[in-house]
Design a protein around this motif. Structure first.
Motif, mmCIF file in Angstrom:
data_model
loop_
_atom_site.group_PDB
_atom_site.id
_atom_site.type_symbol
_atom_site.label_atom_id
_atom_site.label_comp_id
_atom_site.label_asym_id
_atom_site.label_seq_id
_atom_site.Cartn_x
_atom_site.Cartn_y
_atom_site.Cartn_z
ATOM 1 N N LYS A 133 -14.529 -27.279 40.084
ATOM 2 C CA LYS A 133 -14.143 -28.620 40.529
ATOM 3 C C LYS A 133 -14.211 -29.624 39.384
ATOM 4 C CE LYS A 133 -15.609 -27.958 45.323
ATOM 5 N NZ LYS A 133 -16.395 -28.505 46.446
ATOM 6 N N LEU A 134 -14.111 -29.169 38.160
ATOM 7 C CA LEU A 134 -14.265 -30.071 37.008
ATOM 8 C C LEU A 134 -13.140 -31.095 36.951
ATOM 9 C CD1 LEU A 134 -15.520 -29.175 33.539
ATOM 10 C CD2 LEU A 134 -13.339 -30.332 33.676
ATOM 11 N N LEU A 135 -11.903 -30.680 37.208
ATOM 12 C CA LEU A 135 -10.779 -31.608 37.112
ATOM 13 C C LEU A 135 -10.854 -32.687 38.193
ATOM 14 C CD1 LEU A 135 -7.917 -29.088 36.307
ATOM 15 C CD2 LEU A 135 -9.271 -30.448 34.735
ATOM 16 N N GLU A 136 -11.369 -32.327 39.374
ATOM 17 C CA GLU A 136 -11.523 -33.341 40.418
ATOM 18 C C GLU A 136 -12.650 -34.308 40.073
ATOM 19 O OE1 GLU A 136 -12.125 -31.453 44.116
ATOM 20 O OE2 GLU A 136 -10.271 -30.272 44.057
ATOM 21 N N LEU A 137 -13.746 -33.787 39.547
ATOM 22 C CA LEU A 137 -14.889 -34.634 39.232
ATOM 23 C C LEU A 137 -14.625 -35.520 38.018
ATOM 24 C CD1 LEU A 137 -17.708 -31.994 39.768
ATOM 25 C CD2 LEU A 137 -17.155 -33.912 41.258
ATOM 26 N N ALA A 138 -13.740 -35.092 37.121
ATOM 27 C CA ALA A 138 -13.456 -35.895 35.936
ATOM 28 C C ALA A 138 -12.828 -37.227 36.283
ATOM 29 C CB ALA A 138 -12.543 -35.119 34.989
ATOM 30 N N ARG A 139 -12.215 -37.324 37.449
ATOM 31 C CA ARG A 139 -11.594 -38.582 37.875
ATOM 32 C C ARG A 139 -12.584 -39.529 38.550
ATOM 33 N NH1 ARG A 139 -7.751 -34.560 38.371
ATOM 34 N NH2 ARG A 139 -5.684 -35.067 37.525
ATOM 35 N N HIS A 140 -13.816 -39.079 38.728
ATOM 36 C CA HIS A 140 -14.846 -39.920 39.327
ATOM 37 C C HIS A 140 -15.625 -40.620 38.226
ATOM 38 C CE1 HIS A 140 -18.566 -40.976 41.514
ATOM 39 N NE2 HIS A 140 -17.794 -40.984 42.601
ATOM 40 N N HIS A 141 -16.041 -41.865 38.508
ATOM 41 C CA HIS A 141 -16.708 -42.663 37.485
ATOM 42 C C HIS A 141 -18.000 -42.015 37.000
ATOM 43 C CE1 HIS A 141 -19.582 -45.855 36.220
ATOM 44 N NE2 HIS A 141 -18.529 -46.275 35.547
ATOM 45 N N THR A 142 -18.904 -41.697 37.909
ATOM 46 C CA THR A 142 -20.199 -41.134 37.513
ATOM 47 C C THR A 142 -20.046 -39.727 36.961
ATOM 48 O OG1 THR A 142 -21.236 -42.454 39.260
ATOM 49 C CG2 THR A 142 -22.530 -40.651 38.315
ATOM 50 N N ALA A 143 -19.235 -38.909 37.613
ATOM 51 C CA ALA A 143 -19.063 -37.532 37.149
ATOM 52 C C ALA A 143 -18.406 -37.481 35.775
ATOM 53 C CB ALA A 143 -18.233 -36.751 38.161
ATOM 54 N N SER A 144 -17.505 -38.413 35.490
ATOM 55 C CA SER A 144 -16.877 -38.441 34.173
ATOM 56 C C SER A 144 -17.906 -38.726 33.080
ATOM 57 C CB SER A 144 -15.766 -39.498 34.161
ATOM 58 O OG SER A 144 -15.190 -39.603 32.878
ATOM 59 N N ARG A 145 -18.837 -39.612 33.333
ATOM 60 C CA ARG A 145 -19.882 -39.893 32.347
ATOM 61 C C ARG A 145 -20.784 -38.681 32.140
ATOM 62 N NH1 ARG A 145 -23.039 -45.322 33.060
ATOM 63 N NH2 ARG A 145 -23.544 -44.718 30.924
ATOM 64 N N ILE A 146 -21.094 -37.961 33.215
ATOM 65 C CA ILE A 146 -21.926 -36.764 33.083
ATOM 66 C C ILE A 146 -21.225 -35.718 32.222
ATOM 67 C CG2 ILE A 146 -22.980 -34.869 34.379
ATOM 68 C CD1 ILE A 146 -23.340 -36.816 36.712
ATOM 69 N N LEU A 147 -19.941 -35.537 32.448
ATOM 70 C CA LEU A 147 -19.197 -34.538 31.668
ATOM 71 C C LEU A 147 -19.058 -34.961 30.204
ATOM 72 C CD1 LEU A 147 -16.413 -33.655 34.269
ATOM 73 C CD2 LEU A 147 -18.392 -32.278 33.639
ATOM 74 N N GLN A 148 -18.974 -36.257 29.956
ATOM 75 C CA GLN A 148 -18.903 -36.709 28.556
ATOM 76 C C GLN A 148 -20.182 -36.365 27.803
ATOM 77 O OE1 GLN A 148 -17.467 -40.860 28.086
ATOM 78 N NE2 GLN A 148 -16.720 -40.674 30.181
ATOM 79 N N PHE A 149 -21.334 -36.489 28.461
ATOM 80 C CA PHE A 149 -22.585 -36.117 27.809
ATOM 81 C C PHE A 149 -22.677 -34.605 27.625
ATOM 82 C CE2 PHE A 149 -23.828 -40.410 28.665
ATOM 83 C CZ PHE A 149 -24.795 -40.699 27.725
ATOM 84 N N CYS A 150 -22.067 -33.866 28.521
ATOM 85 C CA CYS A 150 -22.019 -32.414 28.326
ATOM 86 C C CYS A 150 -21.207 -32.053 27.086
ATOM 87 C CB CYS A 150 -21.420 -31.747 29.562
ATOM 88 S SG CYS A 150 -22.462 -31.853 31.036
ATOM 89 N N VAL A 151 -20.128 -32.771 26.847
ATOM 90 C CA VAL A 151 -19.344 -32.534 25.634
ATOM 91 C C VAL A 151 -20.123 -32.952 24.390
ATOM 92 C CG1 VAL A 151 -17.222 -33.175 24.421
ATOM 93 C CG2 VAL A 151 -17.176 -32.782 26.878
ATOM 94 N N MET A 152 -20.894 -34.018 24.495
ATOM 95 C CA MET A 152 -21.616 -34.531 23.341
ATOM 96 C C MET A 152 -22.768 -33.619 22.931
ATOM 97 S SD MET A 152 -23.447 -38.270 22.929
ATOM 98 C CE MET A 152 -21.971 -39.069 23.557
ATOM 99 N N TYR A 153 -23.526 -33.109 23.909
ATOM 100 C CA TYR A 153 -24.734 -32.348 23.602
ATOM 101 C C TYR A 153 -24.594 -30.855 23.862
ATOM 102 C CZ TYR A 153 -26.873 -36.971 23.542
ATOM 103 O OH TYR A 153 -27.173 -38.274 23.250
#
Length: 851
Positions: free
Chosen positions: A121-141
């Protein structure tokens, strides 16, 4: 009151119409009183009312605890919102993940847990405000494997995510964290969709990040999609899209049909972006600059109308090289009305633009071409005065002030910047458009003699009188209706009504008021030119000297820019002289500016600057021990000192101004400027007399052998005979080995000017070949120095036999190694052997500088 009843009327009740319909007659007077008595009697017969029964007590609900309330809200949201539970479970992990003190291995474990929860469900969650921030930190760390996993899932839905309000942030984070070898695959995902993304508000931000990380070939391929459909499909004919550095390279050698096709396709692709005001991507800046350079003049004029309609959007472009060049073209090619819109849009942003690496060029262009000096003074000059002290010391804002004091000087502005400030003039032939100025005279005279009057001709057009306007028109003919030639307000009102497609229909009163305002400001209307007639873009009506005079302020005014600038330089003369860029401003103010304009507007202020410089030289701390140097350093000023002083303020602030790297050179330039003719030279000569009498007289023995000896040598060439004679006599006793003061001064001045010329050549050669251009500039330098200093040096030692010495100098041929003029030739006759050794040393120094 009811209809039909009279005041004090009787009763009977009911309206008049009801009584008539029922066949009743209106009762006689007095019936109303009987009715009232009957009502009182009836009310007295009713039983008395008792107390109301008590209301039943409401059933009390048990109060919910804070935890129970949260749980109830959570249940409602989970029932209504999709993926709510997954996001809530991932938030605690994210809170630990984003802490700086969390170890790296712990962060990798947390990222793995988050990815397990969002799996599928990553593509669906990426469009959500909070979930998008969580995924950005996953990319960073996350680890490389975890980043690849996210990258593979995002690539499957790259285009929709790039247009998403919150999903684009995940795409941008992946682009910024991508490795060099992964960038081509990311650019490949946008193949064929570059134009679509650039005209989308969220997609444009993705293209900015992708353009920043791409190399030159990938950038060329992205921009090539605007040149034609073939570049979007298969990289152009012959796969040359990645090798096209500009539009001019593609159109070089092409016929009119090819030019028509490319420019028309580019126009259709760029106009939606321009109309939406998405002008902040650097790729758009490059494309607009290419279009302005290659498109016909009439097409350029139409795009300028669209861009200048909302002046605030143009400010989004001034932070890049290409965007600033487009901004300069808008001001240079626009009409008076377009320039007024752009200047008004700068209100509140002048300080930011002045300190920007490229934004200051737009301000310099505004000070150079805009004729409405009243508006420029209210917007630009007012904000410059508010930040005057910071502007003098800023490396970019100081150039805006120097453009007013010494316009178009290659000492302060590189050739690339001068080209931006003065774009080539262009002609519009046989079509309609905005008149740039309201210059009096026939259009034939304007087209024929303007290029010669301004010192440069019309470039970029064909010799047959056309520049390709016949095959490209951006707007329909009906959209560019002009007024018929005539006089009075009626004709101007008709002209404005003809522009309904651009400005809209307005009331008669508003139209007349706007016409009166535009007539007062000198705004020209669109005119239909006769076939074969020309109109030249890039012209200004007002004389350059008059414009500078009005911008610097009226003479004697305490609120003018000239008065504020001179007072600021006088108050902080010591600090400004020790700063690289502020020293240039002090030099130009002290010499009165070009053509003596500052000295004319603020003579007392210039005199105050002179007194401040003299006081600083006389009272500055430091001694001859702080600036001691060897003979080689005094002649050449080694590269180590130059590199150390290139960062800003060189040396300690307590160092004497005569030995300071920047201050000593600024004072020397001021003294040498006294040999010039005109009011600028007169101001410099006044400073030389004051400096000698108030600070340097009797101090030659102290400063010989230090960096300050360049200042003493410049005194012999300051244009003042009395100062030169007194300094020569004092130096004759102070120089070691009884060296001739004139020869000594010429050697130092020649070496210093050679070094200054070389440093100026480095700035001028930025972006070009350095070695060849610098050597070519150094060849005529000796003759130039002889013209500036030789005559003054000869006057300084002139006595009863001066004419005889000049005749002997003319009869004696100068050596091939150096062209000796003035008193150097006289000293060569007196001591030939000593001069030969000096010439050999000078030749070696010149070779070293040339190397």
């Amino acid at each position: 009151p009811r209809r039909g009843r009279k005041k004090g009327g009787g009763g009977g009740g009911g309206s008049l119409k009801q009584n008539q319909s029922a066949g009743k007659k209106r009762p006689a007077s007095g019936g109303g009183q009987e009715l009232k008595q009957n009502k009182k009697h009836k009310s007295s017969d009713l039983p008395a009312k008792g107390p109301k029964p008590a209301a039943a007590a409401p059933t009390e609900k048990p109060a919910l605890t804070k935890h129970e309330k949260k749980e109830k809200i959570r249940q409602k949201k989970s029932a209504l919102k999709k993926n709510f539970g997954i996001i809530q479970d991932a938030v605690p992990l994210w809170e630990v993940l984003r802490r700086h003190q969390t170890p790296s291995d712990e962060k990798a474990r947390l990222v793995d847990q988050v990815l397990q929860k969002v799996k599928g469900k990553l593509l669906e969650l990426a469009r959500h405000h909070t979930a998008s921030r969580i995924l950005q930190f996953c990319v960073m760390y996350g680890t490389d494997a975890q980043k690849r996993l996210l990258m593979d899932q995002v690539k499957a839905d790259f285009l929709p995510l790039s247009k998403s309000k919150h999903g684009r942030h995940l795409v941008q984070k992946l682009i910024s964290q991508a490795k060099k070898e992964e960038v081509p695959s990311l650019v490949g995902l946008c193949k064929g969709y570059v134009k679509e993304l650039l005209r989308h508000p969220q997609g444009a931000d993705v293209m900015i990040d992708l353009y920043d990380v791409a190399n030159t070939q990938l950038r060329n391929a992205m921009c090539a999609e605007f040149y034609g459909r073939e570049f979007s499909l298969f990289d152009g004919i012959g796969a040359k899209g990645s090798s096209l550095s500009s539009l001019a390279q593609l159109l070089e050698g092409s016929d009119n049909a090819k030019r028509r096709s490319v420019l028309l396709h580019m126009t259709k692709a760029l106009m939606p972006i321009v109309e939406k005001g998405i002008l902040h991507p650097p790729m758009v800046h490059r494309l607009l600059k290419d279009f302005f350079d290659c498109a016909p003049s009439a097409s350029v004029e139409d795009v300028i109308d669209t861009l200048s309609a909302s002046g605030t959007t143009v400010l989004k472009m001034v932070h890049t090289h290409e965007g600033a060049a487009v901004g300069c073209m808008l001001l240079a090619y626009g009409s008076a009305k377009d320039r007024k819109r752009l200047i008004k849009a700068m209100k509140g942003h002048v300080a930011t633009m002045a300190t920007n690496e490229w934004g200051y060029t737009v301000l310099c262009t505004a000070l150079t071409v805009v004729d409405d000096t009243s508006l420029v003074s209210k917007v630009v000059i007012a904000e410059l005065k508010a930040m005057l002290e910071d502007a003098v010391e800023d490396p970019h804002a100081s150039r805006v002030l120097l453009q007013l004091l010494c316009p178009n000087s290659r000492r302060y502005l590189p050739p690339a910047v001068l080209t931006m400030l003065h774009p080539p003039q262009r002609t519009v032939v046989g079509t309609s458009g905005n008149m740039v100025t309201d210059i009096e005279g026939d259009e034939d005279e304007l087209a024929g003699g303007v290029g010669e009057a301004h010192g440069f001709g019309v470039t970029g057009d064909d010799e047959d009188g056309g520049d390709g306007d016949d095959f490209l028109q951006l707007k329909a003919p009906a959209a560019k209706k002009g007024k018929s030639k005539g006089d009075g307000k009626d004709a101007s009102k008709k002209g404005k009504q003809g522009e309904g497609g651009k400005q809209g229909q307005q009331g008669t009163g508003n139209a007349g008021k706007a016409d009166e305002e535009e007539e007062e400001e000198g705004v020209e209307r669109k005119e239909t030119l006769a076939p074969g007639s020309k109109r030249i873009l890039g012209l200004s009506k007002k004389d350059e000297l008059l414009r500078r005079k009005e911008l610097l302020g009226p003479a004697g005014s305490s609120s003018s820019l000239a008065t504020a600038l001179t007072s600021t330089c006088a108050e902080r003369a010591g600090a400004f002289l020790r700063t690289a860029h502020a020293a240039d401003v002090v030099v130009e103010v002290a010499r009165g500016g070009t053509q003596g304009l500052v000295a004319e507007l603020a003579p007392e202020g210039v005199a105050a600057v002179h007194r401040a410089i003299v006081a600083e030289v006389s009272s500055s701390t430091g001694g001859n021990g702080s600036g001691k140097q060897s003979q080689a350093d005094s002649e050449g000023d080694g590269e180590d000192e130059e590199e150390g002083g290139s960062q800003g303020v060189a040396g300690p602030q307590g160092e004497h101004v005569c030995t300071h790297y920047y201050a000593s050179r600024a004072i020397r330039r001021l003294l040498l400027a006294g040999s010039e003719a005109g009011s600028g030279g007169e101001c410099a000569r006044q400073l030389a007399r004051a400096l000698w009498q108030g600070a340097l007289q009797g101090q030659c023995q102290r400063w010989v052998g230090t960096h300050a000896e360049k200042v003493l040598a410049a005194l012999l060439h300051c244009g003042c005979e009395d100062v030169a004679k007194q300094a020569t006599s004092e130096l004759a006793c102070a120089l070691p080995n009884h060296e001739d003061p004139v020869a000594w001064s010429e050697r130092l001045v020649h070496t210093a000017l050679l070094k200054d010329k070389q440093e100026g050549g480095k700035v001028a050669a930025k972006g070009k070949g350095k070695g060849k251009q610098q050597k070519q500039q150094q060849q005529p330098l000796a003759s130039k120095v002889g013209k500036q200093t030789g005559g003054v040096a000869a006057e300084s030692v002139e006595d009863g036999s001066g004419q005889q010495q000049q005749q002997q100098q003319a009869a004696t041929p100068a050596p091939r190694g150096k062209r000796k003029t003035g008193a150097a030739a006289v000293s060569a006759e007196n001591s030939q052997g000593e001069t030969t050794q000096q010439e050999q040393q000078q030749q070696q120094q010149q070779r070293g500088f040339q190397g």
